[in-house]
Scaffold this motif. Structure first.
Motif, PDB file in Angstrom:
ATOM      1  N   PRO A   1       9.075   2.320  16.393  1.00  0.00           N
ATOM      2  CA  PRO A   1       8.813   2.457  17.841  1.00  0.00           C
ATOM      3  C   PRO A   1      10.071   2.213  18.673  1.00  0.00           C
ATOM      4  CG  PRO A   1       7.422   0.712  16.870  1.00  0.00           C
ATOM      5  CD  PRO A   1       8.204   1.334  15.753  1.00  0.00           C
TER       6      PRO A   1
ATOM      7  N   MET B   1       0.822  -1.224   0.000  1.00  0.00           N
ATOM      8  CA  MET B   1       0.000   0.000   0.000  1.00  0.00           C
ATOM      9  C   MET B   1       0.852   1.270   0.000  1.00  0.00           C
ATOM     10  SD  MET B   1      -1.515   0.266   3.897  1.00  0.00           S
ATOM     11  CE  MET B   1      -1.693  -1.445   4.371  1.00  0.00           C
ATOM     12  N   LEU B   2       2.060   1.165   0.589  1.00  0.00           N
ATOM     13  CA  LEU B   2       2.914   2.352   0.716  1.00  0.00           C
ATOM     14  C   LEU B   2       3.413   2.844  -0.645  1.00  0.00           C
ATOM     15  CD1 LEU B   2       3.925   4.052   3.074  1.00  0.00           C
ATOM     16  CD2 LEU B   2       5.914   2.580   3.236  1.00  0.00           C
ATOM     17  N   ARG B   3       3.409   1.975  -1.653  1.00  0.00           N
ATOM     18  CA  ARG B   3       3.853   2.375  -2.989  1.00  0.00           C
ATOM     19  C   ARG B   3       2.674   2.400  -3.964  1.00  0.00           C
ATOM     20  NH1 ARG B   3       6.387   4.557  -0.964  1.00  0.00           N
ATOM     21  NH2 ARG B   3       8.473   4.304  -0.161  1.00  0.00           N
TER      22      ARG B   3
ATOM     23  N   MET C   1       5.957  -4.915   4.345  1.00  0.00           N
ATOM     24  CA  MET C   1       6.154  -3.473   4.568  1.00  0.00           C
ATOM     25  C   MET C   1       5.890  -3.137   6.043  1.00  0.00           C
ATOM     26  SD  MET C   1       4.131  -0.588   5.063  1.00  0.00           S
ATOM     27  CE  MET C   1       2.550  -0.917   4.310  1.00  0.00           C
TER      28      MET C   1
ATOM     29  N   ALA D   1       6.560  13.639  11.317  1.00  0.00           N
ATOM     30  CA  ALA D   1       7.244  12.349  11.502  1.00  0.00           C
ATOM     31  C   ALA D   1       6.372  11.151  11.150  1.00  0.00           C
ATOM     32  CB  ALA D   1       7.747  12.229  12.943  1.00  0.00           C
ATOM     33  N   PHE D   2       5.059  11.286  11.246  1.00  0.00           N
ATOM     34  CA  PHE D   2       4.174  10.180  10.865  1.00  0.00           C
ATOM     35  C   PHE D   2       3.680  10.342   9.420  1.00  0.00           C
ATOM     36  CE2 PHE D   2       3.288   9.680  15.577  1.00  0.00           C
ATOM     37  CZ  PHE D   2       3.800   8.395  15.677  1.00  0.00           C
ATOM     38  N   GLY D   3       4.288  11.214   8.649  1.00  0.00           N
ATOM     39  CA  GLY D   3       3.838  11.450   7.283  1.00  0.00           C
ATOM     40  C   GLY D   3       2.555  12.267   7.291  1.00  0.00           C
TER      41      GLY D   3
ATOM     42  N   VAL E   1      -0.621   2.700  17.625  1.00  0.00           N
ATOM     43  CA  VAL E   1       0.126   1.598  18.259  1.00  0.00           C
ATOM     44  C   VAL E   1       1.439   2.138  18.825  1.00  0.00           C
ATOM     45  CG1 VAL E   1       1.444  -0.516  17.775  1.00  0.00           C
ATOM     46  CG2 VAL E   1      -0.881  -0.263  16.888  1.00  0.00           C
TER      47      VAL E   1
ATOM     48  N   TYR F   1      11.343   9.628   2.791  1.00  0.00           N
ATOM     49  CA  TYR F   1      10.651   8.600   2.004  1.00  0.00           C
ATOM     50  C   TYR F   1      10.377   9.130   0.601  1.00  0.00           C
ATOM     51  CZ  TYR F   1       6.723  11.111   4.136  1.00  0.00           C
ATOM     52  OH  TYR F   1       5.875  12.079   4.587  1.00  0.00           O
TER      53      TYR F   1
ATOM     54  N   PHE G   1      -0.684   8.628   5.803  1.00  0.00           N
ATOM     55  CA  PHE G   1      -0.388   8.900   7.221  1.00  0.00           C
ATOM     56  C   PHE G   1      -0.243   7.562   7.947  1.00  0.00           C
ATOM     57  CE2 PHE G   1      -1.529   9.494  11.667  1.00  0.00           C
ATOM     58  CZ  PHE G   1      -0.706  10.558  12.012  1.00  0.00           C
ATOM     59  N   CYS G   2       0.780   7.462   8.768  1.00  0.00           N
ATOM     60  CA  CYS G   2       1.137   6.195   9.414  1.00  0.00           C
ATOM     61  C   CYS G   2      -0.079   5.461   9.999  1.00  0.00           C
ATOM     62  CB  CYS G   2       2.152   6.461  10.517  1.00  0.00           C
ATOM     63  SG  CYS G   2       2.567   4.972  11.439  1.00  0.00           S
TER      64      CYS G   2
ATOM     65  N   HIS H   1      -4.472   2.095  -3.314  1.00  0.00           N
ATOM     66  CA  HIS H   1      -3.950   2.191  -1.945  1.00  0.00           C
ATOM     67  C   HIS H   1      -5.052   2.001  -0.919  1.00  0.00           C
ATOM     68  CE1 HIS H   1      -3.741   4.941   1.557  1.00  0.00           C
ATOM     69  NE2 HIS H   1      -2.624   4.298   1.783  1.00  0.00           N
TER      70      HIS H   1
ATOM     71  N   TYR I   1      -6.762  -3.557   6.447  1.00  0.00           N
ATOM     72  CA  TYR I   1      -6.227  -3.654   7.818  1.00  0.00           C
ATOM     73  C   TYR I   1      -7.324  -3.448   8.874  1.00  0.00           C
ATOM     74  CZ  TYR I   1      -1.218  -4.150   6.862  1.00  0.00           C
ATOM     75  OH  TYR I   1       0.016  -4.631   6.498  1.00  0.00           O
TER      76      TYR I   1
END
Ligand code: HEM
Length: 401
Positions: free
Chosen positions: A243, A85-87, A234, A340-342, A353, A288, A347-348, A93, A100
């Motif tokens: 983390p 999904m990240l690409r 991924m 930092a989480f995009g 978690v 990224y 978005f992360c 996507h 999930y």
């Protein structure tokens, strides 16, 4: 919608031929300071990418998948892990992301995972205590804690936390294998096969015996096996080191700033502030990729179609146009969103978690368990990396009870 851009008004992108990978690895921040002061984007021959270091430019890219695609040509991540999904861009996507379900979201964390985090934290704190003062907090606590949490959330009942750490590192090394080192590819391929085998083995079991894990949710969906495999690889690559690195770097930042640590210990709601400020200061994923789909203008510079871009959130998070005194770790700075989480559609997915396991459990339990936790003056802590950055080692001392 793509904004109208005036290509004729745009400046050309400068070349930063003075940037070297060893400098970036050792300490990227002076490099980023110089780049940001010159232009929002540079062509960097050493990295073979356009590096985007300006906060506004990084933010624009994250929000605009029409101009800046995540589906990079000749992606090393796709070679190492498959097409996750990240690409992908939406709508493809979105299909993968929705697969999930709620497994990584606050409700499931409250119901199922917080108890798992508590149990794992107690187990690996005991390991750290048994290793004794002088032990490395990363290898004895942060890494196995993050790996075991991720193993159980994902549902790899047939693997160990050591497997997870090996898979994660070798798959990540594959995604960064710009030197095309055959040994790095061999290790990544070996891990990729091991993950495929583990998935094939566990899916039938989870179809018959569902639980709350990611794999169990995926086992009951009509989603192609190739997508399951790529997304899980991924997630192994992206859900373990981050983390670990966020926990390690926050502990380092607080132990290096005893006045701020005292504030946090006196006011537990500040654990969250300490964590968010740390991942602003040292973004665990520093850069990224994206690829421009057309000639376009980004913060006044001309970006050609097909440009391989590095979205350097590690630099954007220290942009002085957004953050006062950005090079300093300061839990008392005015609140301002970090990257930092995009952002945008990628978005992360694991941000909740990460926050629950590190802020809610890992850090407070660590400081409770080890009185007078402090840095070891004879064994300095060391940070490293730029695409991924974290503590390479963090030897700590404490008083025995
Ligand atoms: C402090 C810890 C973490 C940081 C800083 C972090 C950072 C990021 C970033 C920057 C992205 C977007 C990258 C891009 O757009 O190319 C991302 C995506 C993602 N992260 Fe995290 N992450 C963390 C923890 C986790 C954890 C614990 C998990 C899993 C349990 C996770 C799973 C994911 C997934 C599945 C994506 C892909 C989302 C998508 O493409 O829609 N992350 N993360």
């Amino acid at each position: 919608m793509t904004p109208t851009v005036d290509l004729a008004q745009a400046r050309p992108i400068p070349v930063a031929d003075w940037v070297t990978i060893p400098d970036l690895y050792a300490d990227p921040y002076p490099v980023y300071q110089r780049m940001r002061a010159e232009a929002p984007v540079h062509w960097v021959p050493a990295v073979n990418r356009y590096m985007v270091t300006d906060y506004a430019a990084c933010h624009t890219i994250e929000q605009d998948q029409e101009r800046f695609s995540a589906d990079e040509t000749n992606s090393l991540m796709k070679r190492a892990m498959g097409h996750s999904m990240l690409r992908k861009d939406d709508p493809a996507h979105d299909v993968d992301r929705k697969s999930y379900g709620g497994v990584l979201r606050p409700n499931a964390i409250k119901r199922h995972w917080n108890a798992v985090f508590e149990q794992n934290c107690a187990k690996y704190l005991e390991r750290l205590e048994n290793a004794g003062p002088g032990a490395d907090l990363i290898s004895e606590f942060a890494a196995p804690y993050a790996a075991e949490n991720l193993r159980l959330i994902m549902g790899f009942r047939n693997a160990t936390q050591d497997d997870m750490q090996r898979w994660s590192q070798t798959l990540i090394d594959g995604t960064g294998n710009y030197a095309d080192d055959p040994d790095v590819w061999a290790k990544a391929e070996q891990s990729s096969c091991e993950v495929d085998d583990a998935i094939d083995e566990v899916l039938p079991h989870l179809r018959a015996n569902p639980d709350h894990s990611l794999l169990s949710g995926l086992a009951h969906l009509p989603i192609p096996l190739e997508a399951i495999r790529a997304n899980l690889k991924m997630t192994i690559g992206g859900g373990l080191n981050e983390p670990r690195d966020a926990l390690g770097a926050t502990v380092w930042a607080l132990l290096s700033n005893p006045d701020q640590l005292a504030q946090v210990l006196a006011e537990p709601s500040l654990w969250s502030t300490a964590f968010e400020e740390c991942i602003r200061w040292i973004a665990p994923i520093g850069m990224y990729p994206r690829e421009s789909t057309q000639d376009t203008v980004l913060e006044g510079v001309l970006v050609p179609k097909g440009a391989r871009l590095g979205v350097v959130v590690g630099a954007a998070n220290r942009d002085p146009k957004i953050f006062d005194d950005p090079e300093t770790y300061d839990i008392n700075r005015p609140k301002q969103p970090h990257l930092a989480f995009g952002g945008g559609n990628h978005f992360c997915a694991g941000a909740w978690v990460a926050r629950a396991s590190v802020v809610g459990v890992g850090m407070p339990r660590l400081f409770d368990a080890l009185p007078n936790l402090r840095l070891d003056p004879d064994a300095p802590a060391q940070a490293g990396g730029w695409v991924f950055r974290g503590m390479l080692r963090l030897p700590v001392l404490w008083d025995r009870r």
